[in-house]
Design a protein around this motif. Structure first.
Motif, mmCIF file in Angstrom:
data_model
loop_
_atom_site.group_PDB
_atom_site.id
_atom_site.type_symbol
_atom_site.label_atom_id
_atom_site.label_comp_id
_atom_site.label_asym_id
_atom_site.label_seq_id
_atom_site.Cartn_x
_atom_site.Cartn_y
_atom_site.Cartn_z
ATOM 1 N N LEU A 82 66.146 62.699 78.961
ATOM 2 C CA LEU A 82 67.571 62.401 79.027
ATOM 3 C C LEU A 82 67.839 60.903 78.878
ATOM 4 O O LEU A 82 68.906 60.504 78.387
ATOM 5 C CB LEU A 82 68.131 62.913 80.353
ATOM 6 N N VAL A 83 66.882 60.064 79.282
ATOM 7 C CA VAL A 83 67.037 58.616 79.139
ATOM 8 C C VAL A 83 67.300 58.245 77.681
ATOM 9 O O VAL A 83 68.117 57.359 77.388
ATOM 10 C CB VAL A 83 65.778 57.888 79.669
ATOM 11 N N PHE A 84 66.634 58.907 76.743
ATOM 12 C CA PHE A 84 66.806 58.594 75.327
ATOM 13 C C PHE A 84 68.253 58.794 74.886
ATOM 14 O O PHE A 84 68.796 57.997 74.123
ATOM 15 C CB PHE A 84 65.875 59.470 74.479
ATOM 16 N N VAL A 85 68.871 59.863 75.357
ATOM 17 C CA VAL A 85 70.264 60.133 74.988
ATOM 18 C C VAL A 85 71.192 59.130 75.660
ATOM 19 O O VAL A 85 72.141 58.624 75.042
ATOM 20 C CB VAL A 85 70.651 61.573 75.371
ATOM 21 N N CYS A 129 62.650 71.661 71.120
ATOM 22 C CA CYS A 129 62.839 70.611 70.110
ATOM 23 C C CYS A 129 63.871 71.043 69.075
ATOM 24 O O CYS A 129 64.742 70.252 68.682
ATOM 25 C CB CYS A 129 61.504 70.302 69.446
ATOM 26 N N ALA A 130 63.790 72.299 68.622
ATOM 27 C CA ALA A 130 64.742 72.810 67.623
ATOM 28 C C ALA A 130 66.158 72.847 68.199
ATOM 29 O O ALA A 130 67.136 72.529 67.499
ATOM 30 C CB ALA A 130 64.309 74.207 67.177
ATOM 31 N N ALA A 131 66.276 73.235 69.470
ATOM 32 C CA ALA A 131 67.593 73.257 70.104
ATOM 33 C C ALA A 131 68.177 71.853 70.169
ATOM 34 O O ALA A 131 69.364 71.643 69.889
ATOM 35 C CB ALA A 131 67.489 73.855 71.504
ATOM 36 N N GLY A 132 67.337 70.881 70.533
ATOM 37 C CA GLY A 132 67.804 69.495 70.558
ATOM 38 C C GLY A 132 68.232 69.023 69.180
ATOM 39 O O GLY A 132 69.227 68.298 69.048
ATOM 40 N N ALA A 133 67.493 69.417 68.151
ATOM 41 C CA ALA A 133 67.859 69.044 66.789
ATOM 42 C C ALA A 133 69.224 69.634 66.416
ATOM 43 O O ALA A 133 70.043 68.970 65.763
ATOM 44 C CB ALA A 133 66.792 69.527 65.802
ATOM 45 N N VAL A 299 68.568 58.482 64.113
ATOM 46 C CA VAL A 299 68.258 58.133 65.504
ATOM 47 C C VAL A 299 69.012 59.042 66.462
ATOM 48 O O VAL A 299 68.463 59.522 67.465
ATOM 49 C CB VAL A 299 68.604 56.655 65.776
ATOM 50 N N GLN A 300 70.280 59.297 66.171
ATOM 51 C CA GLN A 300 71.082 60.157 67.041
ATOM 52 C C GLN A 300 70.503 61.565 67.122
ATOM 53 O O GLN A 300 70.414 62.146 68.209
ATOM 54 C CB GLN A 300 72.523 60.208 66.525
ATOM 55 N N ILE A 301 70.096 62.100 65.994
ATOM 56 C CA ILE A 301 69.500 63.443 66.006
ATOM 57 C C ILE A 301 68.180 63.432 66.760
ATOM 58 O O ILE A 301 67.875 64.331 67.552
ATOM 59 C CB ILE A 301 69.297 63.953 64.569
ATOM 60 N N SER A 302 67.388 62.385 66.539
ATOM 61 C CA SER A 302 66.052 62.331 67.142
ATOM 62 C C SER A 302 66.100 62.250 68.666
ATOM 63 O O SER A 302 65.249 62.836 69.346
ATOM 64 C CB SER A 302 65.266 61.145 66.579
ATOM 65 N N VAL A 303 67.060 61.516 69.235
ATOM 66 C CA VAL A 303 67.093 61.397 70.695
ATOM 67 C C VAL A 303 67.434 62.732 71.348
ATOM 68 O O VAL A 303 66.934 63.047 72.438
ATOM 69 C CB VAL A 303 68.082 60.298 71.157
ATOM 70 N N PHE A 304 68.253 63.527 70.689
ATOM 71 C CA PHE A 304 68.532 64.859 71.219
ATOM 72 C C PHE A 304 67.316 65.769 71.069
ATOM 73 O O PHE A 304 67.087 66.657 71.907
ATOM 74 C CB PHE A 304 69.749 65.470 70.520
ATOM 75 N N MET A 305 66.527 65.553 70.030
ATOM 76 C CA MET A 305 65.282 66.311 69.883
ATOM 77 C C MET A 305 64.301 65.963 70.992
ATOM 78 O O MET A 305 63.638 66.843 71.549
ATOM 79 C CB MET A 305 64.663 66.025 68.513
ATOM 80 N N VAL A 306 64.199 64.680 71.314
ATOM 81 C CA VAL A 306 63.338 64.264 72.429
ATOM 82 C C VAL A 306 63.828 64.887 73.727
ATOM 83 O O VAL A 306 63.029 65.404 74.527
ATOM 84 C CB VAL A 306 63.311 62.727 72.550
ATOM 85 N N SER A 307 65.130 64.865 73.944
ATOM 86 C CA SER A 307 65.698 65.434 75.158
ATOM 87 C C SER A 307 65.403 66.925 75.259
ATOM 88 O O SER A 307 65.019 67.423 76.326
ATOM 89 C CB SER A 307 67.209 65.189 75.196
ATOM 90 N N GLY A 308 65.564 67.654 74.152
ATOM 91 C CA GLY A 308 65.288 69.089 74.154
ATOM 92 C C GLY A 308 63.819 69.397 74.381
ATOM 93 O O GLY A 308 63.470 70.329 75.121
ATOM 94 N N THR A 309 62.954 68.607 73.760
ATOM 95 C CA THR A 309 61.515 68.812 73.936
ATOM 96 C C THR A 309 61.096 68.580 75.380
ATOM 97 O O THR A 309 60.339 69.371 75.967
ATOM 98 C CB THR A 309 60.729 67.861 73.018
ATOM 99 N N MET A 310 61.599 67.508 75.975
ATOM 100 C CA MET A 310 61.242 67.199 77.357
ATOM 101 C C MET A 310 61.854 68.210 78.327
ATOM 102 O O MET A 310 61.278 68.496 79.386
ATOM 103 C CB MET A 310 61.686 65.784 77.706
#
Length: 414
Positions: A82-85, A129-133, A299-310
């Motif tokens: 969540l920090v990434f977002v 990860c897919a959900a975050g994407a 970058v915006q898409i990627s941070v949500f992917m990180v959030s979803g993965t974590m």
């Protein structure tokens, strides 16, 4: 954090040349632009530990601290993503529900469909990860507010959680399998914990020394060797004391080792790579980042992917504690705790400030309150109230620090 402007650096140097008064002014300006960081959370943690130790001497016992080090991992991983977002000034309200859905997906694939645990874990994490994407694409490409996107997603993943568990309600998986082992295995030999403490201390010293040499060679402000030695000494004392406490019970928990490794790796990515600098730059100003040619949408898409993965990874660790997944999982409380952990640890809701270690420190505060209250036999509702109060204070402090931050930046541009 993004690099300060040349005008700001010149102003700090001028203040330092003015003697003690100027030095205090420089520290004040640095505080205003950098926020309070982890200091408030550290103070709160010390107070919490002191109070609960006075009320119950078992609180700082090796057994309780070892259990605490494992309890923080699940929610801590979610908060770390969540920090990434938050660093880009956005929010992800879906992490609680998404963690529940992905852990349920793992349990159903493994128990009901006979899929090997490792493969089911990989699919569950990939689903996160897919959900975050998906959340990121809707936010970045379609321009829908992150609050609205992830709020709708939270409802959707909660519904899918109930559908996946339809007819079973609760799924119990192997309590001696791979996932259960994640939070139950401890490295018994004392040397393992002490070697890890030595590695952490040594790596920190070498990295700080190398960074200081680079800054000195480039003419930038650098940390003295004495300062590095003092910080390394403090870290070493904490690391070896922690190792001694863990060894006094069952040794180094595997879950804690994984948590530390993930947090360190993500911290390196944020602070030492162009990708991380792009995240911080966007947190300071999206328009400025776009004008400098940074891949804003990516970058915006990627941070949500990180959030979803974590979120998926954290959900698996939470399920590992009980070897069960149920439709009645408290996803809302999980979301609140994850957000609170990130903010209490020093991550700004306004973007541009924070580190992955913020989440680790914040969740340690929250889980310490829960652990202390459990020892005292107090109601869980009181824990939620206390957490809410700490979160409110952290948000107020962040807001107050953010106002002069904007004013000072505007002044340095003039």
């Amino acid at each position: 954090m993004s690099a300060p402007s040349p005008a700001f650096v010149d102003r700090l140097r001028t203040l330092r040349r003015q003697g003690a008064r100027g030095y205090l002014g420089a520290r004040r300006n640095r505080l205003l632009t950098g926020g309070l960081g982890p200091v408030p959370a550290t103070v709160v943690l010390v107070l919490v530990w002191t109070v609960f130790q006075i009320l119950d001497p078992r609180f700082l016992s090796p057994r309780n601290l070892s259990n605490l080090s494992v309890d923080v991992v699940g929610t801590g991983l979610i908060a770390t993503g969540l920090v990434f977002v938050l660093l880009i000034g956005e929010i992800d309200l879906s992490v609680g529900a998404l963690s529940g859905f992905t852990s349920a997906l793992f349990a159903v694939l493994n128990v009901h469909h006979g899929m090997p645990e490792v493969l089911a874990v990989l699919l569950a994490v990939a689903a996160g990860c897919a959900a975050g994407a998906l959340h990121g694409v809707i936010f970045a490409r379609l321009g829908v507010a992150s609050f609205a996107v992830t709020l709708a997603a939270a409802l959707g993943w909660s519904g899918l959680l109930a559908i996946v568990l339809s007819g079973s309600g609760t799924v119990v998986f192997d309590d001696e399998g791979f996932v259960a082992t994640l939070t139950r295995y401890h490295f018994g030999p004392p040397a393992v914990a002490y070697v890890l403490a030595a590695l952490v201390t040594g790596i920190y010293f070498l990295a700080a020394h190398q960074r200081s040499r680079f800054h000195r060679a480039s003419g930038a402000a650098f940390q003295s060797t004495g300062g590095i030695a003092v910080r390394t000494g403090v870290l070493g004392v904490i690391a070896f004391a922690g190792a001694a406490v863990l060894n006094a019970y069952r040794g180094l928990p595997l879950a804690l080792l994984i948590f530390l490794a993930v947090v360190a790796a993500l911290d390196y990515g944020l602070r030492r790579t162009s990708y991380g600098r792009a995240i911080y730059a966007q947190g300071d100003s999206v328009e400025a980042a776009r004008r400098t040619g940074l891949p804003v949408v990516g970058v915006q898409i990627s941070v949500f992917m990180v959030s979803g993965t974590m979120a998926a990874l954290g959900g698996l660790f939470l399920a590992s504690r009980t070897s069960t997944v149920g439709a009645g999982s408290p996803t809302l409380i999980l979301l609140v705790n994850a957000v609170a952990a990130a903010v209490i640890g020093g991550t700004s809701l306004f973007g541009g400030r924070g580190r992955t270690w913020s989440a680790m420190l914040g969740i340690l505060v929250i889980q310490s309150v829960a652990s202390g209250m459990a020892l005292l036999g107090l109601q869980g509702a009181l824990q939620i109230t206390i957490t809410a109060g700490i979160l409110l204070l952290a948000v107020i402090a962040d807001s107050l620090a953010h106002r002069p931050h904007l004013a000072l930046r505007a002044d340095t541009r003039a």
